[in-house]
Design an enzyme around this catalytic site. Structure first.
Site, PDB file in Angstrom:
ATOM      1  N   HIS A 217      14.702  12.784 -28.690  1.00  0.00           N
ATOM      2  CA  HIS A 217      14.278  11.445 -29.119  1.00  0.00           C
ATOM      3  C   HIS A 217      13.664  10.686 -27.949  1.00  0.00           C
ATOM      4  O   HIS A 217      13.962  10.941 -26.780  1.00  0.00           O
ATOM      5  CB  HIS A 217      15.466  10.664 -29.676  1.00  0.00           C
ATOM      6  CG  HIS A 217      16.551  10.381 -28.666  1.00  0.00           C
ATOM      7  ND1 HIS A 217      16.443   9.369 -27.738  1.00  0.00           N
ATOM      8  CD2 HIS A 217      17.723  10.997 -28.426  1.00  0.00           C
ATOM      9  CE1 HIS A 217      17.528   9.361 -26.977  1.00  0.00           C
ATOM     10  NE2 HIS A 217      18.316  10.338 -27.375  1.00  0.00           N
TER      11      HIS A 217
ATOM     12  N   THR B   7      25.635   6.522 -24.273  1.00  0.00           N
ATOM     13  CA  THR B   7      25.343   6.238 -25.678  1.00  0.00           C
ATOM     14  C   THR B   7      26.156   7.130 -26.619  1.00  0.00           C
ATOM     15  O   THR B   7      26.947   6.680 -27.398  1.00  0.00           O
ATOM     16  CB  THR B   7      23.836   6.422 -25.955  1.00  0.00           C
ATOM     17  OG1 THR B   7      23.061   5.732 -24.955  1.00  0.00           O
ATOM     18  CG2 THR B   7      23.476   5.865 -27.327  1.00  0.00           C
TER      19      THR B   7
ATOM     20  N   ARG C 162      17.753   6.939 -33.572  1.00  0.00           N
ATOM     21  CA  ARG C 162      16.790   7.175 -32.504  1.00  0.00           C
ATOM     22  C   ARG C 162      16.116   8.546 -32.666  1.00  0.00           C
ATOM     23  O   ARG C 162      14.938   8.714 -32.392  1.00  0.00           O
ATOM     24  CB  ARG C 162      17.434   7.048 -31.131  1.00  0.00           C
ATOM     25  CG  ARG C 162      18.659   7.929 -30.839  1.00  0.00           C
ATOM     26  CD  ARG C 162      19.321   7.467 -29.540  1.00  0.00           C
ATOM     27  NE  ARG C 162      20.371   8.343 -29.023  1.00  0.00           N
ATOM     28  CZ  ARG C 162      21.664   8.253 -29.318  1.00  0.00           C
ATOM     29  NH1 ARG C 162      22.087   7.343 -30.185  1.00  0.00           N
ATOM     30  NH2 ARG C 162      22.547   9.082 -28.759  1.00  0.00           N
TER      31      ARG C 162
ATOM     32  N   GLU D  58      24.123  13.578 -30.611  1.00  0.00           N
ATOM     33  CA  GLU D  58      24.357  13.685 -29.175  1.00  0.00           C
ATOM     34  C   GLU D  58      25.849  13.955 -28.943  1.00  0.00           C
ATOM     35  O   GLU D  58      26.670  13.771 -29.856  1.00  0.00           O
ATOM     36  CB  GLU D  58      23.938  12.352 -28.508  1.00  0.00           C
ATOM     37  CG  GLU D  58      24.156  12.237 -27.012  1.00  0.00           C
ATOM     38  CD  GLU D  58      23.567  13.363 -26.208  1.00  0.00           C
ATOM     39  OE1 GLU D  58      24.034  14.516 -26.382  1.00  0.00           O
ATOM     40  OE2 GLU D  58      22.608  13.140 -25.442  1.00  0.00           O
TER      41      GLU D  58
ATOM     42  N   HIS E 183      19.012  15.425 -29.523  1.00  0.00           N
ATOM     43  CA  HIS E 183      19.445  14.697 -28.330  1.00  0.00           C
ATOM     44  C   HIS E 183      19.625  15.659 -27.145  1.00  0.00           C
ATOM     45  O   HIS E 183      19.697  16.872 -27.345  1.00  0.00           O
ATOM     46  CB  HIS E 183      20.764  13.982 -28.640  1.00  0.00           C
ATOM     47  CG  HIS E 183      20.685  13.140 -29.880  1.00  0.00           C
ATOM     48  ND1 HIS E 183      20.510  11.775 -29.832  1.00  0.00           N
ATOM     49  CD2 HIS E 183      20.726  13.461 -31.194  1.00  0.00           C
ATOM     50  CE1 HIS E 183      20.473  11.299 -31.078  1.00  0.00           C
ATOM     51  NE2 HIS E 183      20.592  12.309 -31.925  1.00  0.00           N
ATOM     52  N   GLY E 184      19.785  15.081 -25.954  1.00  0.00           N
ATOM     53  CA  GLY E 184      19.887  15.895 -24.741  1.00  0.00           C
ATOM     54  C   GLY E 184      20.872  17.039 -24.859  1.00  0.00           C
ATOM     55  O   GLY E 184      20.540  18.210 -24.613  1.00  0.00           O
TER      56      GLY E 184
END
Lengths: 243, 243
Positions: A9, A21, A60, A87, A182-183
């Protein structure tokens, strides 16, 4: 030939504020929206035509996917949403400023929480707003699966079943897929795809708004090639398995 | 108590240009985007909390739904997309300016095409870009189901199976649903919900960007109440069945 595009994202409000987050559902910044649109343009230029999309249940990533599909003129494809692509849950750290957290707990402790493979941060309290039990989007998820905190390992462990049951079979059927996430959930997919060891996966970082385009052999498992579409903002990739 | 919100997409580029649209995948205008956002605000004010969404495979409806869900902060709910919720297919009229068409074919003929229950406009040629056979989003739809032109009746006939198999069962299970679609596909849903006769349905017009909020009894069939959330832009509704 099956293809898979992985997209992280765009910049979120809390990326900008340098806060942990995790599962907190913060929005994209204008910069994040621009990055998401850029993903669409990069993929359109590469002639990418996805037939199915997968995304977390966090806006996101959902909005990043929507802007990307708009750029591809493929808003019409089916989109599956799953908490399993969320995430990593940062437990009691969620919402905290990263620098303040370092000052409070020390660099080493924060590094362990952030960078170790299997040490989760302290859990969020069950009655806290950031505990998934208190978010009705997770009402249908069995209670025992809802995390109060996650390490990278526990994140991998809940992404893997979704990869095997929902994503990988479509690749084996020759589809062209796109995943916006996400990461750490993307790290999990990279680990599965590139067969990366536990220690080595810690060094892999998927950049935001820069699609990782992966071509696979017809078996939907063997990687043929992998590249970031914006070489300028690319990050090192693990070697292709068997390379 | 099951609830259903029906939303007609916001103003499209061809609404503005007064052209027959149908299955042509035109985008929203800025005004259309503003109307879609307004739908979200109206529904949020009404405390509407959908658990599942349905939409056509046309971007003017998909984007209307995305903006509405964003206004409701429920981008995370599952969204099912189906060609069966598409606008009526206007055959060879698609793309034509409505006034030019009247000048060419006469007011009466165009009125028949537009307002009769079961007379479709002339079909679009099979090799024309606007024929669904030439649009890969319909690649998985059985060829015999793909229309070259549709009357309101044939539109109703292909919306009804989707209503009975995908939407209605969720209402009967007590869910809160949202459908973003088009003038004629929404007319079909209103006909099914309010049990409107063939002649009378011709007089029903669902306004754009003004959610029709329907409360149902627990059986998911009997209507308890129905109202447009913006009374100023409301249009006449059929009587509740049995009222």
């Amino acid at each position: 030939m099956p293809q898979l595009a992985l997209i992280r994202h765009g910049q979120s409000e809390w990326n900008l504020q340098n806060r942990f987050t995790g599962w907190v559902d913060v929005d994209l910044t204008d910069e994040g929206v621009a990055q998401a649109r850029q993903s669409g343009e990069l993929l359109a230029k590469a002639g990418f035509e996805p037939t199915h999309a997968f995304v977390s249940v966090l806006k996101r990533a959902i909005k990043t996917l929507n802007f990307t599909l708009e750029g591809l003129d493929r808003l019409w494809i089916p989109v599956d949403k799953s908490w399993r692509l969320n995430e990593r849950h940062y437990g009691a750290l969620a919402g905290l400023d990263k620098n303040e957290t370092r000052a409070k707990h020390g660099d080493e402790q924060v590094k362990i929480w952030r960078r170790s493979f299997d040490t989760p941060p302290p859990p969020v309290a069950t009655d806290h707003a950031y505990h998934p039990l208190n978010d009705h989007r997770y009402a249908d998820v069995p209670r025992e699966l809802l995390p109060a905190s996650e390490s990278l390992k526990s994140t991998l462990d809940r992404v893997e079943p979704y990869w095997s049951s929902s994503i990988q079979p479509r690749l084996a059927a020759g589809e062209t897929l796109i995943v916006a996430a996400h990461g750490n959930s993307l790290r999990a997919l990279v680990k599965l795809l590139f067969k990366v060891s536990d220690p080595d996966i810690m060094e892999v970082e998927v950049p935001t708004g820069n699609p990782l385009l992966i071509d696979l052999e017809d078996d939907g498992i063997t990687l043929r090639s992998a590249r970031y579409l914006d070489p300028v903002r690319a990050k090192p990739l693990p070697p292709l398995p068997g390379a």
